[in-house]
Motif scaffolding. Structure first.
Motif, PDB file in Angstrom:
ATOM      1  N   ALA A 170      35.725  14.351  17.041  1.00 46.16           N
ATOM      2  CA  ALA A 170      34.813  13.479  16.300  1.00 46.16           C
ATOM      3  C   ALA A 170      35.263  12.026  16.391  1.00 46.16           C
ATOM      4  O   ALA A 170      34.446  11.116  16.575  1.00 46.16           O
ATOM      5  N   GLY A 171      36.572  11.794  16.264  1.00 45.98           N
ATOM      6  CA  GLY A 171      37.088  10.432  16.367  1.00 45.98           C
ATOM      7  C   GLY A 171      36.851   9.818  17.733  1.00 45.98           C
ATOM      8  O   GLY A 171      36.448   8.654  17.846  1.00 45.98           O
ATOM      9  N   MET A 199      25.509  10.464  19.846  1.00 46.29           N
ATOM     10  CA  MET A 199      26.861  10.893  19.478  1.00 46.29           C
ATOM     11  C   MET A 199      27.125  10.735  17.984  1.00 46.29           C
ATOM     12  O   MET A 199      27.752  11.609  17.369  1.00 46.29           O
ATOM     13  N   ILE A 200      26.658   9.665  17.399  1.00 42.55           N
ATOM     14  CA  ILE A 200      26.870   9.459  15.959  1.00 42.55           C
ATOM     15  C   ILE A 200      26.203  10.575  15.165  1.00 42.55           C
ATOM     16  O   ILE A 200      26.796  11.134  14.225  1.00 42.55           O
ATOM     17  N   TRP A 201      24.987  10.909  15.529  1.00 43.18           N
ATOM     18  CA  TRP A 201      24.265  11.975  14.825  1.00 43.18           C
ATOM     19  C   TRP A 201      25.011  13.306  14.968  1.00 43.18           C
ATOM     20  O   TRP A 201      25.185  14.046  13.998  1.00 43.18           O
ATOM     21  N   MET A 202      25.469  13.606  16.185  1.00 47.35           N
ATOM     22  CA  MET A 202      26.131  14.885  16.445  1.00 47.35           C
ATOM     23  C   MET A 202      27.459  14.992  15.698  1.00 47.35           C
ATOM     24  O   MET A 202      27.800  16.049  15.165  1.00 47.35           O
ATOM     25  N   VAL A 203      28.203  13.899  15.638  1.00 44.32           N
ATOM     26  CA  VAL A 203      29.493  13.919  14.948  1.00 44.32           C
ATOM     27  C   VAL A 203      29.307  14.215  13.470  1.00 44.32           C
ATOM     28  O   VAL A 203      30.001  15.069  12.887  1.00 44.32           O
ATOM     29  N   PRO A 242      31.518  18.788  10.157  1.00 45.06           N
ATOM     30  CA  PRO A 242      31.389  19.969   9.289  1.00 45.06           C
ATOM     31  C   PRO A 242      32.117  21.193   9.825  1.00 45.06           C
ATOM     32  O   PRO A 242      32.711  21.956   9.052  1.00 45.06           O
ATOM     33  N   ASP A 243      32.096  21.400  11.146  1.00 48.77           N
ATOM     34  CA  ASP A 243      32.840  22.525  11.722  1.00 48.77           C
ATOM     35  C   ASP A 243      34.343  22.358  11.515  1.00 48.77           C
ATOM     36  O   ASP A 243      35.059  23.333  11.263  1.00 48.77           O
ATOM     37  N   GLY A 244      34.825  21.121  11.619  1.00 53.25           N
ATOM     38  CA  GLY A 244      36.242  20.885  11.385  1.00 53.25           C
ATOM     39  C   GLY A 244      36.632  21.160   9.945  1.00 53.25           C
ATOM     40  O   GLY A 244      37.703  21.731   9.686  1.00 53.25           O
TER      41      GLY A 244
END
Length: 592
Positions: free
Chosen positions: A112-113, A275-279, A285-287
Motif C-alpha cells: 500500500a505504501g 491506485m489510490i482507490w485500490m489502496v 483492509p486486507d492488511g
C-alpha cells in the motif's frame, strides 16, 4: 603435513609477488602507449584516452559531454526492456521467505505504501508536463474507472487467476491491472526523455531512476500475490508483465514526443486515481485483517518514506545533471553484477560436484587472502605508500575486525541454547560456524564498500558511458561473490543463503560507489581506507580456515590453494584487461 602446508603458502606468496611485479614492469614499459582517462586542457580542447587532442566549439563541447543526441529506436527499446525486467527483482525475497499471516498483513501494508508513493510521483510528474486540471480529471476518471471494473467483476460471477478464485482473484486482477496501467505513463516519460535536448545520457539517467523505482514496485505486486499463496515464480512473472507497457510505449513516445507530452498529464492522473482507490478500498483492509493496524500503518509509512527518498535522490540528480554522473551510475550498478555471477558459479560447482565443508571453506579463505593482500602489495610495489604506514593501517584493520568478531562471538556463546546452537538477538537459531561465517562475510562487505568508493571516484571519468569498464569491473567483483557464497554454503549447506549473501555483497559495492558520486569525493585517503579494509579480511578467514584444517586438513589445504589460484587469475585478468582498454583507470584499479 604442517611442513607441506607452509611450503604451499610460501609458493603461493612467491607466485603472487612475482605476478604483481611482472605486471608492474609491464605497465612501466608500456606507460607511453597506455590510454588514460579523458581530461580537459587549459583551452577548449579535450584529450581523449589515446592522447589525441580534440578542439571543440562551445556547442560541440556540450554535445561531447552530453552524449550523441541521435538516439536510435533500438537503443530506446533495449534500455527500456532492461528497465522493465528490473521489476522481477522485487520477487526475489519470496524464493527464500515463506509468509505467515502476520507477515502477509505487513506485506500488504508495504505494498500500500509503495502504491501510494507511486501515485504521488505520478501526480507530480503529470503536473510538470501540463495543466493541473487535466491531472485532477485523470484522478477522478481513474477512481470511477476502477470502481466500475470492480462492479463488473462482481457481476461477472466466479473469476479465477492462477490458483485463486472468487474475491481474492478479483483483487489480484485489479492490482495487476492497475500497476500495468501506471506503467504506460512511466514508459511514455522515458521515451520523451530520450527525445530531449540531452539525448542518450539524459535518457539513461531517467531509465536508471525508473529501473531502481521498478524494484520496490515489483516487490509490491509480489507481496500482494505471495500473501495469497501464489508461487514466487508466478509472482516474478506477473511483476515483469506489469512493466511490459514501459518498453512498448517508450518507443512511440520517443518518436512522437510532442504528442505524448500533451497526453501525459491525464494519463498519469488516471493511473494515480486507480491506485489510490485500490489502496484504500482493498489493500489496506486486507492488511488490517492479517496484522495489527499499527504494524500495517508503520510498514506503509516506511514504504512511502523510502520511495519518496528514492525519488528525491533522482530528482536532485536530474537538476544537477551532467554526463559524467550518467556514466558513473551506469558503471556503479554493473559493479554489483560480478559478485552475483561469482556466487552463482560457485553454487553451481558445489551442487554439481557435491563439494564438502572443508573444501569450500578453504576456497573461501584462499580467495579472501588474495583479496586482502592484492591492494597493499600493489601500493607497496608501485611506491604509492610506505611500508610502515601500510603495515600500521593493515594491522589496525586486522585488530579492529578481530576485536569486533571476538566480542560478537562471545555474546553469542552466552546466549547458546545447546552445545552447538546459538540464539541470536533476532530469535533465529544459528550454529557457531554459521555465525562465524556471517561475520567473515561482513569483513568482505567492508572490503566491497572500500572498493566501491574507488569506483565512485573513477567511473564518472569514463567516457563512452563507461563501456570499456564493464569487463574489468565485473571481473574484479567475481571472486568476492565466490568467496562469500563458498563460505556460507560450507557453513549452512543452503544454496539459497549462498546466493543471497552474494547478492548482498553485490549490493554493497554499488551503494558506496553511488554514495561517492553523490558526495563528490576524490582520491584523497582512499588508499588508507582500502588497506584498512584489506587487513580486516585476514583474522576472520584465518579462524575459519583453522577450523576447516582440524576437520579435514587435506581437503582444506587443497581448497585454499584453489581459492588462491582462482582469485589471482581473476585479478590478473582484471589488470590485463584494464591495461588494454581505452580507459585504463577502471576502478578498483583507479587509485593511482
Amino acid at each position: 603435513m604442517g611442513l607441506r602446508f607452509k611450503q604451499v603458502l610460501l609458493l603461493v606468496l612467491y607466485v603472487s609477488l612475482l605476478n604483481i611485479n611482472v605486471n608492474a614492469e609491464h605497465e612501466k614499459e608500456t606507460s607511453q602507449r597506455l590510454r588514460t582517462a579523458p581530461r580537459w586542457n587549459e583551452g577548449s580542447g579535450v584529450i581523449d584516452g589515446s592522447g589525441t587532442e580534440h578542439i571543440f566549439s562551445n556547442n560541440e563541447m556540450g554535445d561531447w559531454k552530453g552524449g550523441n543526441n541521435r538516439v536510435s529506436v533500438s537503443t530506446v527499446a533495449f534500455f527500456t526492456m532492461a528497465m522493465a525486467a528490473a521489476t522481477g527483482l522485487g520477487a526475489v525475497p519470496f524464493f527464500f521467505v515463506e509468509l505467515d499471516s502476520q507477515l502477509a498483513g505487513i506485506c500488504n501494508g508495504m505494498a500500500a505504501g509503495v502504491m501510494l508513493a507511486a501515485s504521488f510521483d505520478l501526480i507530480q510528474e503529470g503536473q510538470g508536463h501540463g495543466s493541473g486540471s487535466w491531472v485532477v480529471l485523470g484522478i477522478l476518471a481513474g477512481g470511477i474507472f476502477i470502481w466500475l471494473c470492480k462492479k463488473i467483476l462482481e457481476q461477472y460471477g466466479e473469476v479465477s487467476m492462477l490458483d485463486l478464485k472468487g474475491a481474492e482473484a478479483a483483487k489480484v486482477i485489479l492490482v495487476v491491472g492497475i500497476m500495468t496501467l501506471h506503467s504506460f505513463g512511466e514508459g511514455s516519460g522515458v521515451g520523451v526523455s530520450f527525445a530531449g535536448s540531452k539525448g542518450l545520457s539524459q535518457g539513461i539517467l531517467v531509465t536508471l531512476a525508473i529501473a531502481v523505482h521498478n524494484i520496490p514496485e515489483g516487490l509490491a505486486v509480489s507481496m500482494v500475490l505471495a500473501s495469497r499463496g501464489v508461487s514466487p515464480q508466478n509472482a516474478m512473472l506477473w511483476s515483469v508483465i506489469t512493466s511490459l507497457p514501459q518498453p512498448i510505449v517508450a518507443v512511440p513516445s520517443f518518436i512522437c514526443a510532442d504528442a505524448f507530452n500533451k497526453f501525459l498529464p491525464f494519463a498519469t492522473g488516471f493511473a494515480a486515481g486507480c491506485m489510490i482507490w485500490m489502496v484504500i478500498a482493498e489493500v489496506l483492509p486486507d492488511g488490517f485483517k492479517e496484522a495489527s493496524p499499527s504494524h500495517v500503518a508503520s510498514a506503509a509509512t516506511l514504504s512511502v518514506a523510502f520511495m519518496e527518498a528514492l525519488g528525491a535522490i533522482f530528482e536532485h540528480l536530474s537538476h544537477n545533471y551532467n554526463a559524467e554522473d550518467a556514466s558513473g551510475f551506469f558503471i556503479s550498478l554493473l559493479f554489483g553484477l560480478g559478485p552475483l555471477l561469482g556466487g552463482i558459479a560457485l553454487v553451481a560447482f558445489a551442487l554439481t560436484f557435491r563439494l564438502q565443508h572443508a573444501l569450500l571453506t578453504g576456497v573461501a579463505s584462499g580467495i579472501a587472502f588474495v583479496l586482502g593482500a592484492w591492494r597493499p602489495l600493489q601500493l607497496l610495489l608501485s611506491s604509492k605508500m610506505g611500508i610502515f604506514p601500510l603495515l600500521f593501517l593493515f594491522g589496525t584493520g586486522s585488530a579492529f575486525v578481530h576485536l569486533s568478531t571476538s566480542i560478537t562471538m562471545k555474546l553469542g556463546i552466552r546466549k547458546k541454547t545447546s552445545a552447538n546452537a546459538l540464539s541470536a538477538v533476532t530469535g533465529f537459531s544459528v550454529s557457531a560456524l554459521t555465525l562465524q561465517s556471517i561475520l567473515a562475510c561482513g569483513a568482505v562487505a567492508l572490503h566491497a564498500l572500500s572498493e566501491g568508493l574507488a569506483l565512485g571516484v573513477a567511473a564518472p571519468k569514463a567516457y563512452g558511458l563507461g563501456r570499456h569498464m564493464v569487463l574489468p569491473v565485473s571481473l574484479h567483483g567475481f571472486p568476492r561473490g565466490a568467496a562469500v557464497a563458498s563460505c556460507i554454503y560450507g557453513a549452512t549447506d543452503s544454496w539459497h543463503a549462498s546466493l543471497l549473501s552474494a547478492a548482498f555483497i553485490g549490493f554493497m559495492g554499488p551503494s558506496s560507489a553511488i554514495g561517492a558520486i553523490l558526495a563528490g569525493i576524490d582520491y584523497s585517503g582512499l588508499n588508507h581506507v582500502m588497506v584498512f579494509a584489506c587487513g580486516g579480511l585476514f583474522p576472520c578467514f584465518a579462524s575459519i580456515v583453522r577450523r576447516a584444517v582440524k576437520l579435514d586438513k587435506r581437503k582444506s589445504i587443497f581448497g585454499l590453494t584453489v581459492g588462491v589460484v582462482f582469485a589471482s587469475v581473476c585479478l590478473t585478468c582484471t589488470k590485463l584487461v584494464c591495461l588494454h582498454t581505452p580507459y585504463c583507470n577502471s576502478a578498483p584499479e583507479a587509485v593511482r
